[in-house]
Design an enzyme around this catalytic site. Structure first.
Site, PDB file in Angstrom:
ATOM      1  N   GLU A 257       0.821  -1.206   0.000  1.00 17.13           N
ATOM      2  CA  GLU A 257       0.000   0.000   0.000  1.00 17.13           C
ATOM      3  C   GLU A 257       0.859   1.261   0.000  1.00 17.13           C
ATOM      4  O   GLU A 257       0.423   2.317  -0.457  1.00 17.13           O
ATOM      5  CB  GLU A 257      -0.924  -0.007   1.233  1.00 17.13           C
ATOM      6  CG  GLU A 257      -2.353   0.342   0.890  1.00 17.13           C
ATOM      7  CD  GLU A 257      -3.332   0.109   2.033  1.00 17.13           C
ATOM      8  OE1 GLU A 257      -4.431  -0.382   1.760  1.00 17.13           O
ATOM      9  OE2 GLU A 257      -3.009   0.409   3.185  1.00 17.13           O
ATOM     10  N   HIS A 278       7.383 -27.172   0.133  1.00 19.61           N
ATOM     11  CA  HIS A 278       6.680 -28.282  -0.526  1.00 19.61           C
ATOM     12  C   HIS A 278       5.559 -27.782  -1.427  1.00 19.61           C
ATOM     13  O   HIS A 278       4.721 -28.561  -1.867  1.00 19.61           O
ATOM     14  CB  HIS A 278       6.149 -29.258   0.524  1.00 19.61           C
ATOM     15  CG  HIS A 278       7.252 -29.839   1.344  1.00 19.61           C
ATOM     16  ND1 HIS A 278       7.812 -31.064   1.104  1.00 19.61           N
ATOM     17  CD2 HIS A 278       7.949 -29.304   2.381  1.00 19.61           C
ATOM     18  CE1 HIS A 278       8.790 -31.275   1.975  1.00 19.61           C
ATOM     19  NE2 HIS A 278       8.892 -30.217   2.754  1.00 19.61           N
ATOM     20  N   LYS A 367     -13.786   0.785  -4.062  1.00 21.39           N
ATOM     21  CA  LYS A 367     -14.861   1.286  -3.197  1.00 21.39           C
ATOM     22  C   LYS A 367     -15.928   1.991  -4.018  1.00 21.39           C
ATOM     23  O   LYS A 367     -17.128   1.809  -3.798  1.00 21.39           O
ATOM     24  CB  LYS A 367     -14.297   2.253  -2.147  1.00 21.39           C
ATOM     25  CG  LYS A 367     -13.483   1.569  -1.062  1.00 21.39           C
ATOM     26  CD  LYS A 367     -13.109   2.569   0.010  1.00 21.39           C
ATOM     27  CE  LYS A 367     -12.142   1.967   1.013  1.00 21.39           C
ATOM     28  NZ  LYS A 367     -11.536   2.951   1.883  1.00 21.39           N
TER      29      LYS A 367
END
Ligand code: PA5
Length: 374
Positions: A257, A278, A367
């Protein structure tokens, strides 16, 4: 003390300019925070934590992003002992998750710590509504309101206004500290204190870091920038302690961010070894060479230490740069130091990439699309 296994060329004049800019930035308050703790607020946090421990089997911590990841990272890593269990909510819009969190609280005696700097974020607002209703049904309005702790802006916002109107205990996210740099404010300190983390020691570690980590944070920031310029566009944070998974999440938010804007920055990702050897281990060893690995080497047991050594040699031979950041202690002091180190390194690094470390304009795009839909 934090130690690096590398050094790189640092432009000292440029670094000094950047450090001055950060210190003078309107959002640079976190930089001196560990040395300037508001002792009045700190005492109120400790008092509130004591009350919650006495009257609540669960504390529901409602928040997202910087209002959530920092304290969860430390609680998950240190697994402190407390009579009060922390339950997280409001960090997604999933109905299933919300219902699960509500059922986890069940018939427990509980309190709520709702954390939102803006006081308007959708995810925590929805969860808060649901838990507040549950609290009122259980205790009636008056007692319910005495069990709500709101951490938000000192003066404005929907949450602030509601907290004032209903008389919730209030804690402040300072104006000059943004969400992802706020773990050492009430945002993190209240849940941490309730969970049994030694918050004095955490702040002590961060305060030591203010004096000790400027050089290493600078070197790490320049190393990131140099690698980024060379076309390494992905950084993999690697740890060998499973309980640090959420610390990796905090790091990804901090760097992602702060740095990912104006088409700049390095993409932060993470692994926890040996588990991920793995799964992603194959890619790390032999996949596309656009990434580097930053090992956070916590003090660990002998067997795990051997894996650290093996991974360093194997991955370097596979052609990826392997950086190592060694932490002295796996405790509150160590994490206090680490938090400050990464915050400082991240801010310097973002500045080197030429972006503002303290805003997040890109977060608004989803948003506004969501608003159209609801
Ligand atoms: O770092 C940030 O600023 C963000 O991640 C915010 O913490 C997050 O969006 C939550 O915002 P708020 O605390 O205003 O609810």
């Amino acid at each position: 003390m934090i130690k690096l296994n590398f050094n790189t060329e640092v432009d000292k004049t440029k670094t000094q300019e950047i450090l001055t800019e950060i210190a003078q930035d309107a959002m640079g308050g976190w930089m001196s925070l560990p040395k300037k703790v508001d002792m009045g607020e700190f005492a109120r946090i400790k008092e509130a934590a004591k009350k919650i421990n006495e009257d609540s089997e669960c504390l529901v911590c409602i928040g997202i992003g910087g209002s959530y990841l920092g304290h969860r990272a430390i609680i998950e890593a240190l697994r402190p002992k407390s009579e009060t269990r922390i339950i997280y909510a409001g960090n997604s819009l999933s109905r299933r998750e919300l219902e699960y969190a509500l059922s986890e609280v069940g018939d427990c005696d509980f309190s709520i710590n709702v954390i939102s700097k803006s006081g308007t974020t959708l995810e925590p607002a929805i969860a808060f509504k649901a838990f507040k209703e549950k609290l009122i049904v259980k205790y009636g309005e008056e007692e319910a309101y005495s069990r709500i702790y709101a951490t938000t802006d000192a003066n404005v916002g929907t949450l602030h206004d509601e907290a004032v109107a209903n008389g919730y205990a209030r804690f402040v996210v300072p104006d000059n500290i943004g969400g992802r740099y706020s773990v050492l404010t009430a945002v993190g300190l209240l849940p941490l204190a309730v969970a049994g983390v030694d918050v004095e020691k955490l702040l002590e570690g961060a305060s030591d870091a203010v004096d000790n980590v400027v050089d290493v944070a600078t070197e790490y920031a320049w190393m990131r920038f140099t690698l980024g310029q060379k076309g390494y566009d992905t950084e993999i944070f690697a740890s060998f302690e499973p309980s640090t998974l959420y610390f990796n999440e905090w790091l990804k938010q901090l760097f992602g961010e702060s740095e990912g804007k104006d088409k700049q920055g390095v993409f932060p990702a993470s692994v926890v070894y040996s588990t991920d050897l793995h799964s992603l281990g194959q890619f790390m060893q032999d996949g596309r060479r656009n990434l580097w690995e930053t090992i956070i080497d916590y003090p660990t047991d002998e067997m795990n230490e051997k894996v650290v050594r093996a991974v360093k040699v194997a991955h370097a031979s596979g052609g990826i740069p392997v950086l190592e950041i060694s932490v002295e202690s796996f405790d509150e002091k160590g994490f206090g130091e680490l938090i400050y180190f990464f915050e400082l390194a991240c801010a310097i690094s973002a500045k080197l990439f030429g972006v503002n470390p303290f805003d997040q304009p890109g977060v608004e795009a989803y948003k506004s699309e969501l608003k159209k839909l609801i």
